[in-house]
Scaffold this motif. Structure first.
Motif, mmCIF file in Angstrom:
data_model
loop_
_atom_site.group_PDB
_atom_site.id
_atom_site.type_symbol
_atom_site.label_atom_id
_atom_site.label_comp_id
_atom_site.label_asym_id
_atom_site.label_seq_id
_atom_site.Cartn_x
_atom_site.Cartn_y
_atom_site.Cartn_z
ATOM 1 N N TYR A 175 0.976 -1.082 -0.050
ATOM 2 C CA TYR A 175 -0.057 0.176 0.102
ATOM 3 C C TYR A 175 0.863 1.258 0.018
ATOM 4 O O TYR A 175 2.281 1.186 0.316
ATOM 5 N N GLN A 176 0.285 2.425 -0.306
ATOM 6 C CA GLN A 176 0.891 3.388 -0.231
ATOM 7 C C GLN A 176 0.388 4.648 0.276
ATOM 8 O O GLN A 176 -0.901 4.961 0.359
ATOM 9 N N ILE A 177 0.892 5.457 1.319
ATOM 10 C CA ILE A 177 0.695 6.529 1.907
ATOM 11 C C ILE A 177 1.280 7.636 1.327
ATOM 12 O O ILE A 177 2.401 7.731 1.608
ATOM 13 N N THR A 178 0.709 8.736 0.755
ATOM 14 C CA THR A 178 1.064 9.876 0.063
ATOM 15 C C THR A 178 1.012 10.961 1.158
ATOM 16 O O THR A 178 -0.010 11.414 1.516
ATOM 17 N N ILE A 179 2.140 11.739 1.266
ATOM 18 C CA ILE A 179 2.205 13.156 2.347
ATOM 19 C C ILE A 179 2.019 14.245 1.216
ATOM 20 O O ILE A 179 3.150 14.244 0.551
ATOM 21 N N THR A 180 1.202 15.110 0.917
ATOM 22 C CA THR A 180 1.161 16.156 0.308
ATOM 23 C C THR A 180 0.360 17.334 0.803
ATOM 24 O O THR A 180 -0.705 16.956 1.612
ATOM 25 N N GLU B 259 -7.912 -2.136 4.845
ATOM 26 C CA GLU B 259 -7.831 -3.414 4.975
ATOM 27 C C GLU B 259 -6.351 -3.819 5.069
ATOM 28 O O GLU B 259 -5.632 -4.702 4.392
ATOM 29 N N LEU B 260 -5.641 -3.168 6.387
ATOM 30 C CA LEU B 260 -4.160 -3.545 6.462
ATOM 31 C C LEU B 260 -4.042 -4.569 7.486
ATOM 32 O O LEU B 260 -4.835 -4.694 8.514
ATOM 33 N N HIS B 261 -3.159 -5.485 7.147
ATOM 34 C CA HIS B 261 -2.804 -6.862 7.800
ATOM 35 C C HIS B 261 -1.282 -6.949 8.166
ATOM 36 O O HIS B 261 -0.405 -6.333 7.480
ATOM 37 N N VAL B 262 -1.192 -7.520 9.378
ATOM 38 C CA VAL B 262 0.342 -7.905 9.903
ATOM 39 C C VAL B 262 1.053 -8.482 8.324
ATOM 40 O O VAL B 262 0.335 -9.402 7.801
ATOM 41 N N GLY B 263 2.248 -7.964 8.132
ATOM 42 C CA GLY B 263 3.015 -8.507 6.936
ATOM 43 C C GLY B 263 2.617 -7.800 5.806
ATOM 44 O O GLY B 263 3.582 -7.462 4.833
ATOM 45 N N ASP B 264 1.844 -6.770 5.653
ATOM 46 C CA ASP B 264 1.624 -5.837 4.449
ATOM 47 C C ASP B 264 2.885 -4.711 4.446
ATOM 48 O O ASP B 264 3.282 -4.727 5.500
ATOM 49 N N VAL B 265 3.051 -4.326 3.367
ATOM 50 C CA VAL B 265 4.131 -3.431 3.295
ATOM 51 C C VAL B 265 3.335 -1.992 2.824
ATOM 52 O O VAL B 265 2.583 -1.914 2.091
ATOM 53 N N ILE B 266 3.829 -0.944 3.687
ATOM 54 C CA ILE B 266 3.462 0.525 3.590
ATOM 55 C C ILE B 266 4.531 1.175 2.748
ATOM 56 O O ILE B 266 5.714 1.371 3.373
ATOM 57 N N VAL B 267 4.563 1.732 1.552
ATOM 58 C CA VAL B 267 5.377 2.917 1.226
ATOM 59 C C VAL B 267 4.838 3.979 1.316
ATOM 60 O O VAL B 267 3.739 4.569 1.292
ATOM 61 N N TRP B 268 5.872 4.819 2.290
ATOM 62 C CA TRP B 268 5.282 6.243 2.452
ATOM 63 C C TRP B 268 5.990 7.152 1.619
ATOM 64 O O TRP B 268 7.359 6.996 1.382
ATOM 65 N N ARG B 269 5.228 7.994 0.953
ATOM 66 C CA ARG B 269 5.708 8.848 -0.086
ATOM 67 C C ARG B 269 5.552 10.203 0.318
ATOM 68 O O ARG B 269 4.431 10.719 0.504
ATOM 69 N N ASN B 270 6.592 11.077 0.294
ATOM 70 C CA ASN B 270 6.559 12.423 0.503
ATOM 71 C C ASN B 270 6.555 13.097 -0.633
ATOM 72 O O ASN B 270 7.840 13.364 -1.332
ATOM 73 N N ASP B 271 5.378 13.797 -1.204
ATOM 74 C CA ASP B 271 5.632 14.626 -2.091
ATOM 75 C C ASP B 271 5.705 16.128 -1.974
ATOM 76 O O ASP B 271 5.568 16.951 -2.897
ATOM 77 N N ASP B 272 5.826 16.268 -0.588
ATOM 78 C CA ASP B 272 5.973 17.693 -0.243
ATOM 79 C C ASP B 272 7.283 18.472 -0.396
ATOM 80 O O ASP B 272 8.110 17.461 -0.685
ATOM 81 N N ILE B 273 7.509 19.659 -0.234
ATOM 82 C CA ILE B 273 8.869 20.142 -0.414
ATOM 83 C C ILE B 273 9.746 20.141 1.026
ATOM 84 O O ILE B 273 10.744 20.744 1.009
ATOM 85 N N PHE B 274 8.864 19.869 2.074
ATOM 86 C CA PHE B 274 9.266 19.810 3.519
ATOM 87 C C PHE B 274 9.652 18.420 3.684
ATOM 88 O O PHE B 274 9.062 17.514 3.334
ATOM 89 N N ARG B 275 10.737 18.311 4.749
ATOM 90 C CA ARG B 275 11.026 16.897 5.380
ATOM 91 C C ARG B 275 9.929 16.279 6.217
ATOM 92 O O ARG B 275 9.327 17.421 6.938
ATOM 93 N N HIS B 276 9.433 15.320 6.143
ATOM 94 C CA HIS B 276 8.647 14.745 7.339
ATOM 95 C C HIS B 276 9.031 13.331 7.818
ATOM 96 O O HIS B 276 9.783 12.937 7.313
ATOM 97 N N THR B 277 8.383 13.002 8.927
ATOM 98 C CA THR B 277 8.379 11.689 9.281
ATOM 99 C C THR B 277 7.113 11.143 9.217
ATOM 100 O O THR B 277 6.001 11.581 9.443
ATOM 101 N N ALA B 278 6.957 9.679 9.181
ATOM 102 C CA ALA B 278 5.794 8.659 9.826
ATOM 103 C C ALA B 278 6.436 8.112 11.034
ATOM 104 O O ALA B 278 7.298 7.301 10.899
ATOM 105 N N THR B 279 5.789 8.618 12.067
ATOM 106 C CA THR B 279 6.423 8.246 13.554
ATOM 107 C C THR B 279 5.115 7.630 14.307
ATOM 108 O O THR B 279 4.244 8.470 14.657
ATOM 109 N N ALA B 280 5.377 6.366 14.672
ATOM 110 C CA ALA B 280 4.237 5.898 15.637
ATOM 111 C C ALA B 280 4.293 6.175 17.107
ATOM 112 O O ALA B 280 5.622 6.396 17.543
ATOM 113 N N ARG B 281 3.531 6.675 17.530
ATOM 114 C CA ARG B 281 3.567 7.123 18.962
ATOM 115 C C ARG B 281 4.013 6.002 20.053
ATOM 116 O O ARG B 281 4.600 6.582 20.848
#
Length: 106
Positions: A27-32, A42-64
């Protein structure tokens, strides 16, 4: 070593499929616009997430819960394999108002 690391998610998916469990999905989660896109429903253990940053700023995807922390410079991608079931709240360390939630099934 890099080639082996790329094969691990595929090998894991094949092992799961051999046990009668559904194949892992990508799956892909895009930041824009300073926002995370909608996570997959429908996310399950073992699935892959591609985090895509389309912004001009630096970001993180950080779990609490600190289970993941993906650093995303502008115009970059980062991959992770979902490792645990449950609800995982996440945010951007640089922009804490940017938030999201993953609902992961076993």
């Amino acid at each position: 070593m890099g080639s082996l690391m790329k094969l691990l998610p595929l090998l894991s998916a094949l092992l799961w499929a051999g046990n009668g469990v559904a194949l892992a999905a990508d799956y892909q989660i895009t930041i824009t616009g300073m926002k995370f896109g909608s996570p997959p429903a429908e996310l399950h253990v073992g699935d892959v997430i591609v985090w895509r940053n389309d912004d001009i700023f630096r970001h993180t995807a950080t779990a609490r819960d600190k289970s993941f922390d993906i650093d995303l410079p502008p115009k970059s991608k980062g991959r992770m394999t979902v490792a645990q079931a449950g609800t995982i709240d996440f945010y951007c360390r640089f922009h804490p108002a940017m938030t999201g939630k993953l609902d992961v099934r076993p």
